[in-house]
Write a protein that holds these residues in place. Sequence first.
Motif, mmCIF file in Angstrom:
data_model
loop_
_atom_site.group_PDB
_atom_site.id
_atom_site.type_symbol
_atom_site.label_atom_id
_atom_site.label_comp_id
_atom_site.label_asym_id
_atom_site.label_seq_id
_atom_site.Cartn_x
_atom_site.Cartn_y
_atom_site.Cartn_z
ATOM 1 N N ALA A 241 0.807 -1.235 0.000
ATOM 2 C CA ALA A 241 0.000 0.000 0.000
ATOM 3 C C ALA A 241 0.835 1.278 0.000
ATOM 4 N N ALA A 242 2.160 1.165 -0.012
ATOM 5 C CA ALA A 242 2.998 2.367 0.132
ATOM 6 C C ALA A 242 3.057 3.226 -1.122
ATOM 7 N N ARG A 243 2.816 2.604 -2.273
ATOM 8 C CA ARG A 243 2.949 3.391 -3.510
ATOM 9 C C ARG A 243 2.166 2.722 -4.646
ATOM 10 N N GLY A 244 2.173 3.388 -5.792
ATOM 11 C CA GLY A 244 1.621 2.803 -7.019
ATOM 12 C C GLY A 244 0.151 2.443 -6.891
ATOM 13 N N ILE A 245 -0.197 1.304 -7.439
ATOM 14 C CA ILE A 245 -1.593 0.875 -7.470
ATOM 15 C C ILE A 245 -2.110 0.640 -6.044
ATOM 16 N N GLY A 246 -1.255 0.059 -5.195
ATOM 17 C CA GLY A 246 -1.668 -0.235 -3.818
ATOM 18 C C GLY A 246 -2.039 1.029 -3.055
ATOM 19 N N ASP A 264 3.241 -3.041 4.000
ATOM 20 C CA ASP A 264 4.344 -2.990 3.021
ATOM 21 C C ASP A 264 5.638 -3.437 3.700
ATOM 22 N N ILE A 265 6.695 -3.528 2.929
ATOM 23 C CA ILE A 265 7.977 -3.976 3.489
ATOM 24 C C ILE A 265 8.618 -2.842 4.308
ATOM 25 N N PRO A 266 9.478 -3.174 5.284
ATOM 26 C CA PRO A 266 10.076 -2.133 6.144
ATOM 27 C C PRO A 266 10.758 -0.988 5.375
ATOM 28 N N PRO A 267 11.478 -1.221 4.258
ATOM 29 C CA PRO A 267 12.093 -0.071 3.580
ATOM 30 C C PRO A 267 11.067 0.948 3.053
ATOM 31 N N ALA A 268 9.805 0.528 2.968
ATOM 32 C CA ALA A 268 8.770 1.446 2.440
ATOM 33 C C ALA A 268 8.035 2.167 3.570
ATOM 34 N N GLU A 269 8.560 2.064 4.800
ATOM 35 C CA GLU A 269 7.837 2.582 5.971
ATOM 36 C C GLU A 269 7.470 4.060 5.842
ATOM 37 N N HIS A 312 -4.965 -8.461 -2.097
ATOM 38 C CA HIS A 312 -3.611 -8.945 -2.345
ATOM 39 C C HIS A 312 -3.042 -8.191 -3.540
ATOM 40 N N ASN A 313 -2.433 -7.061 -3.249
ATOM 41 C CA ASN A 313 -1.902 -6.221 -4.327
ATOM 42 C C ASN A 313 -0.389 -6.329 -4.474
ATOM 43 N N ALA A 314 0.325 -6.499 -3.350
ATOM 44 C CA ALA A 314 1.798 -6.486 -3.406
ATOM 45 C C ALA A 314 2.287 -7.491 -4.443
ATOM 46 N N CYS A 362 -7.636 -10.437 -5.582
ATOM 47 C CA CYS A 362 -6.239 -10.679 -5.943
ATOM 48 C C CYS A 362 -5.907 -9.848 -7.188
ATOM 49 N N VAL A 363 -4.735 -9.240 -7.161
ATOM 50 C CA VAL A 363 -4.317 -8.475 -8.339
ATOM 51 C C VAL A 363 -3.491 -9.389 -9.239
ATOM 52 N N SER A 364 -4.051 -9.694 -10.386
ATOM 53 C CA SER A 364 -3.359 -10.516 -11.393
ATOM 54 C C SER A 364 -2.700 -9.549 -12.387
ATOM 55 N N SER A 365 -2.623 -9.925 -13.619
ATOM 56 C CA SER A 365 -2.041 -9.031 -14.623
ATOM 57 C C SER A 365 -2.445 -9.507 -16.010
ATOM 58 N N SER A 381 2.979 -16.775 -12.127
ATOM 59 C CA SER A 381 2.403 -16.409 -10.831
ATOM 60 C C SER A 381 1.042 -15.743 -11.005
ATOM 61 N N LYS A 382 0.931 -14.865 -11.992
ATOM 62 C CA LYS A 382 -0.317 -14.110 -12.160
ATOM 63 C C LYS A 382 -1.427 -14.953 -12.784
ATOM 64 N N ALA A 383 -1.046 -15.926 -13.616
ATOM 65 C CA ALA A 383 -2.037 -16.873 -14.144
ATOM 66 C C ALA A 383 -2.461 -17.820 -13.024
ATOM 67 N N ALA A 407 -7.162 -7.828 -13.393
ATOM 68 C CA ALA A 407 -5.940 -7.975 -14.191
ATOM 69 C C ALA A 407 -5.656 -6.651 -14.905
ATOM 70 N N PRO A 408 -4.776 -5.828 -14.311
ATOM 71 C CA PRO A 408 -4.499 -4.531 -14.948
ATOM 72 C C PRO A 408 -3.702 -4.688 -16.239
ATOM 73 N N GLY A 409 -3.953 -3.747 -17.152
ATOM 74 C CA GLY A 409 -3.146 -3.673 -18.371
ATOM 75 C C GLY A 409 -2.112 -2.577 -18.189
ATOM 76 N N GLU A 412 -0.732 3.820 -15.708
ATOM 77 C CA GLU A 412 0.279 4.874 -15.588
ATOM 78 C C GLU A 412 0.784 4.963 -14.147
ATOM 79 N N THR A 413 2.016 4.562 -13.931
ATOM 80 C CA THR A 413 2.635 4.688 -12.601
ATOM 81 C C THR A 413 4.041 5.247 -12.817
ATOM 82 N N GLN A 414 4.751 5.470 -11.719
ATOM 83 C CA GLN A 414 6.149 5.922 -11.828
ATOM 84 C C GLN A 414 6.948 4.927 -12.650
HETATM 85 P P1 NAD Z 1 4.881 -1.146 -7.350
HETATM 86 O O1 NAD Z 1 6.181 -1.847 -7.467
HETATM 87 O O2 NAD Z 1 4.824 0.326 -7.634
HETATM 88 O O3 NAD Z 1 4.275 -1.378 -5.887
HETATM 89 C C1 NAD Z 1 4.266 -2.639 -5.271
HETATM 90 C C2 NAD Z 1 4.261 -2.455 -3.767
HETATM 91 O O4 NAD Z 1 4.300 -3.761 -3.186
HETATM 92 C C3 NAD Z 1 5.494 -1.700 -3.262
HETATM 93 O O5 NAD Z 1 5.117 -0.735 -2.318
HETATM 94 C C4 NAD Z 1 6.356 -2.796 -2.652
HETATM 95 O O6 NAD Z 1 7.194 -2.346 -1.611
HETATM 96 C C5 NAD Z 1 5.303 -3.774 -2.164
HETATM 97 N N1 NAD Z 1 5.846 -5.122 -2.017
HETATM 98 C C6 NAD Z 1 6.616 -5.798 -2.905
HETATM 99 N N2 NAD Z 1 6.989 -6.985 -2.387
HETATM 100 C C7 NAD Z 1 6.423 -7.067 -1.161
HETATM 101 C C8 NAD Z 1 6.459 -8.060 -0.149
HETATM 102 N N3 NAD Z 1 7.135 -9.204 -0.289
HETATM 103 N N4 NAD Z 1 5.779 -7.830 1.002
HETATM 104 C C9 NAD Z 1 5.091 -6.669 1.176
HETATM 105 N N5 NAD Z 1 5.045 -5.692 0.244
HETATM 106 C C10 NAD Z 1 5.706 -5.886 -0.919
HETATM 107 O O7 NAD Z 1 3.879 -1.948 -8.294
HETATM 108 P P2 NAD Z 1 2.481 -1.510 -8.952
HETATM 109 O O8 NAD Z 1 2.731 -1.129 -10.348
HETATM 110 O O9 NAD Z 1 1.754 -0.580 -8.077
HETATM 111 O O10 NAD Z 1 1.757 -2.935 -8.968
HETATM 112 C C11 NAD Z 1 0.868 -3.372 -7.972
HETATM 113 C C12 NAD Z 1 0.295 -4.713 -8.393
HETATM 114 O O11 NAD Z 1 -0.311 -4.601 -9.663
HETATM 115 C C13 NAD Z 1 1.351 -5.809 -8.527
HETATM 116 O O12 NAD Z 1 0.826 -7.032 -8.071
HETATM 117 C C14 NAD Z 1 1.620 -5.847 -10.006
HETATM 118 O O13 NAD Z 1 2.089 -7.101 -10.425
HETATM 119 C C15 NAD Z 1 0.233 -5.566 -10.552
HETATM 120 N N6 NAD Z 1 0.201 -5.015 -11.913
HETATM 121 C C16 NAD Z 1 0.695 -3.763 -12.208
HETATM 122 C C17 NAD Z 1 0.605 -3.258 -13.504
HETATM 123 C C18 NAD Z 1 1.077 -1.863 -13.870
HETATM 124 O O14 NAD Z 1 0.916 -1.451 -15.014
HETATM 125 N N7 NAD Z 1 1.649 -1.093 -12.958
HETATM 126 C C19 NAD Z 1 0.072 -4.052 -14.504
HETATM 127 C C20 NAD Z 1 -0.395 -5.321 -14.188
HETATM 128 C C21 NAD Z 1 -0.347 -5.776 -12.884
#
Ligand code: NAD
Length: 472
Positions: A241-246, A264-269, A312-314, A362-365, A381-383, A407-409, A412-414
């Motif tokens: 949940a620290a960044r991106g889609i989460g 999230d993981i400790p480095p993302a605190e 389950h996004n991580a 669950c977040v697939s892809s 893993s995602k299938a 299942a995201p396509g 737009e993220t960093q």
């Molecule tokens: P991201 O890398 O920006 O963020 C993922 C987050 O999960 C990070 O904050 C990271 O620290 C955390 N994380 C990773 N491993 C972990 C662990 N072992 N324990 C706890 N936390 C952990 O990724 P995102 O782009 O936001 O993607 C989120 C989800 O969406 C993922 O499952 C990814 O596979 C899926 N997805 C993303 C896209 C896309 O276009 N960005 C497309 C398809 C699927």
Amino acid sequence: MSNFYETMLNNNLGRSLLKNVGLPTPIELKRYNTSQETYFEGKVLIGSSENAGLLDDVLRNLKDCKATVYFPAAARTAAGIVAAAKKAGVKAIGIECKKGMREKFDALVFDASGFEDGHDLNQLYYFFNPVMRQINSNGRVIVLGRPHLKAKSGEQAAAMRALEGFTRSVAKEIGKKSATAQSIYVEEGADANLDSAFRFVISAKSAYMDGQVLHVGKADVVGYPDWHKPLAGKVALVTGAARGIGESIARTLARDGAKVIGLDIPPAEKDLSRVMAEIGGDILLGDISSAEAPQMISDKLKELGGGDLIVHNAGITRDKTLANMPEHWWDMTININLCAEENINNALLKDGTINEGASIVCVSSMNGIAGQLGQTNYAASKAGVIGYVQYMADELAKKKITINAVAPGFIETQMTDAIPFMTREVGRRLNSLSQGGKPVDVAETIAFFGNPASSGVSGNVVRICGQSLVGA
Ligand code: NAD
């Protein structure tokens, strides 16, 4: 959208330049905002087959929003639509539907649940052909039917499955208007469970969902909650949940009224703390694939009275062609993206820290569906996540818990901002809506799955990809 592209799109010279070099000039998607009074406002044209079973439910739903309802006055089934509208207390206006007509629509809804065989498919033609040019930008096409595997005959199964091919093709034809098309299959006896799927699909919350199929099955009927706060009083866990889609999922669920636990993981605190402080959420730090994570999560949920939505996004990628892939990259990807989710669910189910009526998402892809060069580990893993969700739906139904996958396509993220310009432009435009999605598009879908009224929505895999041209 990248700033450069957006700037180009927003001036006439830029738009014509982009057109001339063959790049599409998409219409901006109209997304949900809290100032929208209700889930839909606009003109809807309704059509139906003979013996359609879902008209009452469609009209009942339209009564609750700001829809102006029309029907083709000359249709064979017009009397049935008038009767259903009367029953629902909706004013339905008969209109002559013909090429060149002036009226435009924000949604075209066709109830095909009464189709018996392939001959009935021409009713789709009669309804849609005259009005295909009358769909407004950001409009919606919704075709409703019954699941083909529960049909009364092979011929009926064919007619029902045909709706999917039809709707996906319509989606490709109207995508340039940023309009979308989906099919919803409603199991016989689950008509009263339609509401959450119908409202989501017709609303701005589903802006980047296109050419998809939703299945609604029989379950306890839960009345539709407040459109703006559907998750009020619910506890949601979001991993990664620290960044991106989460991060966007956490913000969206909190916006919808949930108490969020962000993990999230400790480095993302630092990032996690900032996000959770902004949304009044709680923090959990740990690696979801560690041996202690399931118990840590279960204990935290217990403190808050149990979890209602487990997301389950991580996830991670460790890309290399199979021949070059180190073993630990393979293991790490499968463990984090797939096995950790299973272990966590098992612990919560064993401890009873997931509540009755809860949802697991669950977040697939898209790459888990289509496969991708250099991603054998990630795609496996995602299938796997999809297989898990489809199998577990029946198991969990006994406990009144739903499970679905998104299942995201191209979102737009960093991460995608860092892709070289031309590769990125191709990636984000190769879909019916000619643009990338935003993290919030994935988040809205997860909130829909977690909506208590989605009790009949389980075992679904929905792609949020603007109907990407890549993949199955
Ligand atoms: P991201 O890398 O920006 O963020 C993922 C987050 O999960 C990070 O904050 C990271 O620290 C955390 N994380 C990773 N491993 C972990 C662990 N072992 N324990 C706890 N936390 C952990 O990724 P995102 O782009 O936001 O993607 C989120 C989800 O969406 C993922 O499952 C990814 O596979 C899926 N997805 C993303 C896209 C896309 O276009 N960005 C497309 C398809 C699927």
